[in-house]
Design a protein around this motif. Sequence first.
Motif, PDB file in Angstrom:
ATOM      1  N   SER A   8      29.770  35.974  30.384  1.00 37.15           N
ATOM      2  CA  SER A   8      28.851  34.943  30.014  1.00 37.15           C
ATOM      3  C   SER A   8      29.239  33.819  31.214  1.00 37.15           C
ATOM      4  CB  SER A   8      29.133  34.225  28.821  1.00 37.15           C
ATOM      5  OG  SER A   8      28.119  33.578  28.546  1.00 37.15           O
ATOM      6  N   ASP A   9      28.036  33.051  31.010  1.00 35.70           N
ATOM      7  CA  ASP A   9      28.356  31.694  31.849  1.00 35.70           C
ATOM      8  C   ASP A   9      28.771  31.975  33.273  1.00 35.70           C
ATOM      9  OD1 ASP A   9      28.204  29.459  29.665  1.00 35.70           O
ATOM     10  OD2 ASP A   9      28.953  31.098  28.787  1.00 35.70           O
ATOM     11  N   SER A  65      25.848  37.060  28.118  1.00 40.13           N
ATOM     12  CA  SER A  65      25.286  35.989  26.858  1.00 40.13           C
ATOM     13  C   SER A  65      24.831  34.646  27.690  1.00 40.13           C
ATOM     14  CB  SER A  65      26.171  35.809  25.704  1.00 40.13           C
ATOM     15  OG  SER A  65      27.522  35.423  26.414  1.00 40.13           O
ATOM     16  N   GLY A  66      24.420  34.733  28.761  1.00 43.59           N
ATOM     17  CA  GLY A  66      23.446  33.766  29.291  1.00 43.59           C
ATOM     18  C   GLY A  66      24.132  32.769  30.212  1.00 43.59           C
ATOM     19  N   ASP A  67      23.428  31.705  30.628  1.00 42.87           N
ATOM     20  CA  ASP A  67      23.672  30.885  31.817  1.00 42.87           C
ATOM     21  C   ASP A  67      24.170  31.578  33.150  1.00 42.87           C
ATOM     22  OD1 ASP A  67      23.295  28.413  30.135  1.00 42.87           O
ATOM     23  OD2 ASP A  67      25.144  28.047  30.279  1.00 42.87           O
ATOM     24  N   GLY A  98      20.801  31.514  28.479  1.00 42.17           N
ATOM     25  CA  GLY A  98      21.688  30.233  27.877  1.00 42.17           C
ATOM     26  C   GLY A  98      20.630  28.920  28.139  1.00 42.17           C
ATOM     27  N   HIS A 189      23.584  32.893  22.889  1.00 43.49           N
ATOM     28  CA  HIS A 189      24.387  31.973  23.924  1.00 43.49           C
ATOM     29  C   HIS A 189      25.355  31.139  23.310  1.00 43.49           C
ATOM     30  CE1 HIS A 189      25.476  29.910  27.449  1.00 43.49           C
ATOM     31  NE2 HIS A 189      25.160  28.836  27.101  1.00 43.49           N
ATOM     32  N   HIS A 223      28.918  35.594  21.930  1.00 39.80           N
ATOM     33  CA  HIS A 223      28.440  34.218  22.474  1.00 39.80           C
ATOM     34  C   HIS A 223      29.256  33.901  23.591  1.00 39.80           C
ATOM     35  CE1 HIS A 223      31.307  31.262  21.289  1.00 39.80           C
ATOM     36  NE2 HIS A 223      31.641  32.010  20.099  1.00 39.80           N
ATOM     37  N   HIS A 225      28.586  29.939  26.241  1.00 38.73           N
ATOM     38  CA  HIS A 225      28.372  28.453  26.286  1.00 38.73           C
ATOM     39  C   HIS A 225      29.687  27.658  26.109  1.00 38.73           C
ATOM     40  CE1 HIS A 225      25.855  24.848  25.357  1.00 38.73           C
ATOM     41  NE2 HIS A 225      26.329  24.630  24.208  1.00 38.73           N
TER      42      HIS A 225
END
Length: 307
Positions: A8-9, A65-67, A98, A189, A223, A225
């Motif tokens: 993620s991220d 999961s985003g960003d 995200g 996210h 998740h 974030h």
Amino acid sequence: MFRLAHFSDIHLGPLPAISYRELASKRITGYINWRRNRRLNLDHGLIDRITDDMLAAEPDHIALSGDLVNLALDKEIEMARLWLESLGPADKISVVPGNHDAYVPGALARCCKAWAAYMTGDDGKAPKGKGGFPYLRVRDRIAIIGVSSARATAPFLASGHFSKAQAKRLAKMLDATGKAGLFRVIMIHHPPVRGATHAAKRLYGISRFQKLIRKHGAELVLHGHTHKPTVHRIDGPKGETVPVVGVAAAGQSHGSAKPPAHYNLFEIDGAQGAWEIRFSRRGVTDGNGTIGEVSGALLTGGEKSAG
């Protein structure tokens, strides 16, 4: 056994050239943050090493999961699309957006359009905005459900939202996949637990999400974030608890305030009512950027809920 990788991220960089017009919005605060902090703490060479190690593990599926981006500039969104294509085929990679992907009004729709292949459910439908989530993909005995908490917010806010409408659609997916005896993985996210981050970055709708899980169940929630490696638990419908697992930012450099970059690798086996989840974190182990196993565990239910 099914092997699921989660990271993620990404915050792909460096930032492309940006015009004064593009800065005339919330992006000005994000641009200043990038210049002062994020560009110094994110090592984009680490992302390459993390993904190389991940692909070497030969996961059956990758959850992101985003960003993916920073300011949701058009050039960033296109760069992220090309990066996703280099990562692997779209049917083996599932993405949810995200807050940075929905940084300004209209950005979420542009991301959904550009990254549609990685958000298309088994019904052939791709989300065109927040109303198109969640989506469902079934791979082997694993149900991968992509939920969006992303929304444009005011400057200095990075909160997310889990709506009633999305909860209603998610409940139907959880019931159908649970009835089919599948292992249900929810991607979102923002962390759907209280206290995981401060108020300006929290998820609105945590109670709604947890109530839904208590009624309809799930086996795993993933998740991003927070940029932190965490395991929380929320109550399931039969007295068990559902693990909620976070991950550090994929390019976070060693020696910064947040934990260094890593990804999660899950090995899922068993059957409904007797699933076994072997879980390891693989990432930076020293100041030289060496990638290896950071920690490992066997995830089981029955622990006290995080609430």
